[in-house]
Write a protein that holds these residues in place. Structure first.
Motif, PDB file in Angstrom:
ATOM      1  N   TRP A 215     -32.060 -27.487 -21.424  1.00 28.79           N
ATOM      2  CA  TRP A 215     -32.050 -28.728 -20.675  1.00 28.79           C
ATOM      3  C   TRP A 215     -30.867 -29.523 -21.168  1.00 28.79           C
ATOM      4  CZ3 TRP A 215     -32.285 -30.588 -16.339  1.00 28.79           C
ATOM      5  CH2 TRP A 215     -32.173 -31.957 -16.106  1.00 28.79           C
ATOM      6  N   GLY A 216     -30.295 -30.263 -20.299  1.00 28.22           N
ATOM      7  CA  GLY A 216     -29.146 -31.049 -20.662  1.00 28.22           C
ATOM      8  C   GLY A 216     -27.868 -30.467 -20.089  1.00 28.22           C
ATOM      9  N   ASN A 217     -27.869 -29.188 -19.796  1.00 29.51           N
ATOM     10  CA  ASN A 217     -26.696 -28.586 -19.162  1.00 29.51           C
ATOM     11  C   ASN A 217     -27.129 -28.159 -17.761  1.00 29.51           C
ATOM     12  OD1 ASN A 217     -28.374 -26.566 -20.015  1.00 29.51           O
ATOM     13  ND2 ASN A 217     -26.772 -25.205 -20.716  1.00 29.51           N
ATOM     14  N   ALA A 218     -27.085 -29.138 -16.859  1.00 32.32           N
ATOM     15  CA  ALA A 218     -27.583 -28.917 -15.507  1.00 32.32           C
ATOM     16  C   ALA A 218     -26.874 -27.740 -14.842  1.00 32.32           C
ATOM     17  CB  ALA A 218     -27.416 -30.176 -14.672  1.00 32.32           C
ATOM     18  N   ASP A 219     -27.659 -26.892 -14.269  1.00 29.08           N
ATOM     19  CA  ASP A 219     -27.169 -25.727 -13.548  1.00 29.08           C
ATOM     20  C   ASP A 219     -26.443 -26.178 -12.277  1.00 29.08           C
ATOM     21  OD1 ASP A 219     -27.878 -23.507 -11.366  1.00 29.08           O
ATOM     22  OD2 ASP A 219     -27.869 -22.577 -13.347  1.00 29.08           O
ATOM     23  N   GLU A 220     -25.513 -25.359 -11.815  1.00 28.32           N
ATOM     24  CA  GLU A 220     -24.731 -25.729 -10.626  1.00 28.32           C
ATOM     25  C   GLU A 220     -25.622 -25.929  -9.402  1.00 28.32           C
ATOM     26  OE1 GLU A 220     -20.775 -24.466  -8.101  1.00 28.32           O
ATOM     27  OE2 GLU A 220     -21.396 -23.232  -9.778  1.00 28.32           O
ATOM     28  N   ILE A 221     -26.702 -25.171  -9.291  1.00 30.63           N
ATOM     29  CA  ILE A 221     -27.612 -25.355  -8.147  1.00 30.63           C
ATOM     30  C   ILE A 221     -28.168 -26.775  -8.157  1.00 30.63           C
ATOM     31  CG2 ILE A 221     -29.811 -24.653  -7.114  1.00 30.63           C
ATOM     32  CD1 ILE A 221     -29.273 -21.834  -8.235  1.00 30.63           C
ATOM     33  N   LEU A 222     -28.609 -27.227  -9.332  1.00 30.69           N
ATOM     34  CA  LEU A 222     -29.149 -28.582  -9.457  1.00 30.69           C
ATOM     35  C   LEU A 222     -28.077 -29.608  -9.128  1.00 30.69           C
ATOM     36  CD1 LEU A 222     -31.311 -30.625 -10.251  1.00 30.69           C
ATOM     37  CD2 LEU A 222     -30.638 -30.278 -12.644  1.00 30.69           C
ATOM     38  N   ARG A 223     -26.885 -29.421  -9.646  1.00 24.23           N
ATOM     39  CA  ARG A 223     -25.792 -30.366  -9.386  1.00 24.23           C
ATOM     40  C   ARG A 223     -25.495 -30.460  -7.883  1.00 24.23           C
ATOM     41  NH1 ARG A 223     -22.971 -31.643 -14.146  1.00 24.23           N
ATOM     42  NH2 ARG A 223     -23.455 -30.250 -15.873  1.00 24.23           N
ATOM     43  N   LYS A 224     -25.427 -29.304  -7.212  1.00 24.57           N
ATOM     44  CA  LYS A 224     -25.118 -29.316  -5.783  1.00 24.57           C
ATOM     45  C   LYS A 224     -26.233 -29.970  -4.978  1.00 24.57           C
ATOM     46  CE  LYS A 224     -21.879 -25.526  -5.262  1.00 24.57           C
ATOM     47  NZ  LYS A 224     -21.587 -24.297  -4.527  1.00 24.57           N
ATOM     48  N   LEU A 225     -27.488 -29.681  -5.335  1.00 24.12           N
ATOM     49  CA  LEU A 225     -28.590 -30.267  -4.585  1.00 24.12           C
ATOM     50  C   LEU A 225     -28.627 -31.776  -4.775  1.00 24.12           C
ATOM     51  CD1 LEU A 225     -30.957 -29.976  -2.702  1.00 24.12           C
ATOM     52  CD2 LEU A 225     -32.395 -29.422  -4.675  1.00 24.12           C
ATOM     53  N   VAL A 226     -28.471 -32.242  -6.008  1.00 21.71           N
ATOM     54  CA  VAL A 226     -28.455 -33.685  -6.253  1.00 21.71           C
ATOM     55  C   VAL A 226     -27.293 -34.332  -5.500  1.00 21.71           C
ATOM     56  CG1 VAL A 226     -28.062 -35.451  -8.035  1.00 21.71           C
ATOM     57  CG2 VAL A 226     -29.698 -33.589  -8.441  1.00 21.71           C
ATOM     58  N   ALA A 227     -26.129 -33.698  -5.523  1.00 18.36           N
ATOM     59  CA  ALA A 227     -24.973 -34.245  -4.809  1.00 18.36           C
ATOM     60  C   ALA A 227     -25.231 -34.275  -3.307  1.00 18.36           C
ATOM     61  CB  ALA A 227     -23.715 -33.433  -5.125  1.00 18.36           C
ATOM     62  N   ALA A 228     -25.868 -33.237  -2.764  1.00 18.88           N
ATOM     63  CA  ALA A 228     -26.168 -33.218  -1.327  1.00 18.88           C
ATOM     64  C   ALA A 228     -27.115 -34.355  -0.966  1.00 18.88           C
ATOM     65  CB  ALA A 228     -26.771 -31.868  -0.921  1.00 18.88           C
ATOM     66  N   VAL A 229     -28.142 -34.571  -1.780  1.00 16.67           N
ATOM     67  CA  VAL A 229     -29.107 -35.638  -1.495  1.00 16.67           C
ATOM     68  C   VAL A 229     -28.423 -37.002  -1.627  1.00 16.67           C
ATOM     69  CG1 VAL A 229     -31.208 -36.780  -2.332  1.00 16.67           C
ATOM     70  CG2 VAL A 229     -31.134 -34.281  -2.134  1.00 16.67           C
ATOM     71  N   ARG A 230     -27.674 -37.209  -2.689  1.00 17.82           N
ATOM     72  CA  ARG A 230     -27.064 -38.512  -2.978  1.00 17.82           C
ATOM     73  C   ARG A 230     -25.921 -38.873  -2.024  1.00 17.82           C
ATOM     74  NH1 ARG A 230     -29.637 -41.830  -6.787  1.00 17.82           N
ATOM     75  NH2 ARG A 230     -30.689 -40.477  -8.273  1.00 17.82           N
ATOM     76  N   THR A 231     -25.279 -37.869  -1.463  1.00 16.03           N
ATOM     77  CA  THR A 231     -24.138 -38.156  -0.572  1.00 16.03           C
ATOM     78  C   THR A 231     -24.504 -38.057   0.900  1.00 16.03           C
ATOM     79  OG1 THR A 231     -23.381 -35.850  -0.555  1.00 16.03           O
ATOM     80  CG2 THR A 231     -22.493 -37.307  -2.295  1.00 16.03           C
ATOM     81  N   GLY A 232     -25.779 -37.808   1.186  1.00 13.03           N
ATOM     82  CA  GLY A 232     -26.193 -37.693   2.577  1.00 13.03           C
ATOM     83  C   GLY A 232     -25.890 -36.339   3.185  1.00 13.03           C
ATOM     84  N   GLY A 233     -25.603 -35.359   2.342  1.00 16.46           N
ATOM     85  CA  GLY A 233     -25.365 -34.009   2.839  1.00 16.46           C
ATOM     86  C   GLY A 233     -26.656 -33.379   3.333  1.00 16.46           C
TER      87      GLY A 233
END
Length: 172
Positions: A91-109
């Motif tokens: 934990w603490g080193n977020a996986d790329e899948i998590l990063r992309k999903l959070v970015a999609a949600v936060r940016t309206g993707g």
């Protein structure tokens, strides 16, 4: 990944050229991305600098120099310490899948479309692994089981994340 320690492990069987280290790594992890030659030689250089490996032979002929590396006592001790030290839960080193999903949600993707594509990619990889038998050595099935278990866990997490996203969209 602990590339330096894997290189030490590969050299624990005896002195080897960088090419042999790369081939050994790729044989140990046949279902993973091959180790790049540049990474092998950079790692060997760092290990030599740190006194964990030493050059035991250097030859030059018609082609590039061929350097043979061997573990030092310090390198063997480092490998032993690494093998006995448990790996902390990730934990603490977020996986790329998590990063992309959070970015999609936060940016309206389109988070749902991202999840669908990611699920399809994971399912494809699981099928590839299941359709092709593992190498017949003692560790290949263990590596394969690990990869499939993690892909399966990711699929379950993706399903849960999609449920949460869908519930948030309904409540807004």
């Amino acid at each position: 990944m602990a590339t330096a320690e894997l290189v030490l492990g590969l050299l624990s069987g005896g002195p080897a050229h960088g090419y042999d280290v790369k081939r050994g790594h790729d044989a140990w992890f046949p279902d993973s991305r091959p180790l790049a030659f540049g990474q092998v030689y950079t790692t060997l250089g760092r290990l030599e600098r740190d006194g964990l490996v030493e050059v035991v032979e250097k030859t030059s002929g018609g082609g590039p120099d061929r350097t043979v590396y061997a573990l030092t006592g310090k390198g063997r001790d480092h490998l032993t310490d690494w093998l006995t030290d448990p790996v902390p839960p990730a934990w603490g080193n977020a996986d790329e899948i998590l990063r992309k999903l959070v970015a999609a949600v936060r940016t309206g993707g389109d988070a749902a479309a991202f999840v669908a594509r990611q699920r399809a990619s994971h399912l494809r990889r699981i099928r590839e692994l299941q359709d092709n038998p593992a190498e017949q050595d003692p560790t290949s099935p263990i590596v394969r089981d690990y990869i499939v278990a993690h892909l399966d866990a990711d699929l379950r997490w993706l399903d849960g994340a999609l449920d949460r996203i869908s519930q948030q969209e309904v409540s807004e």
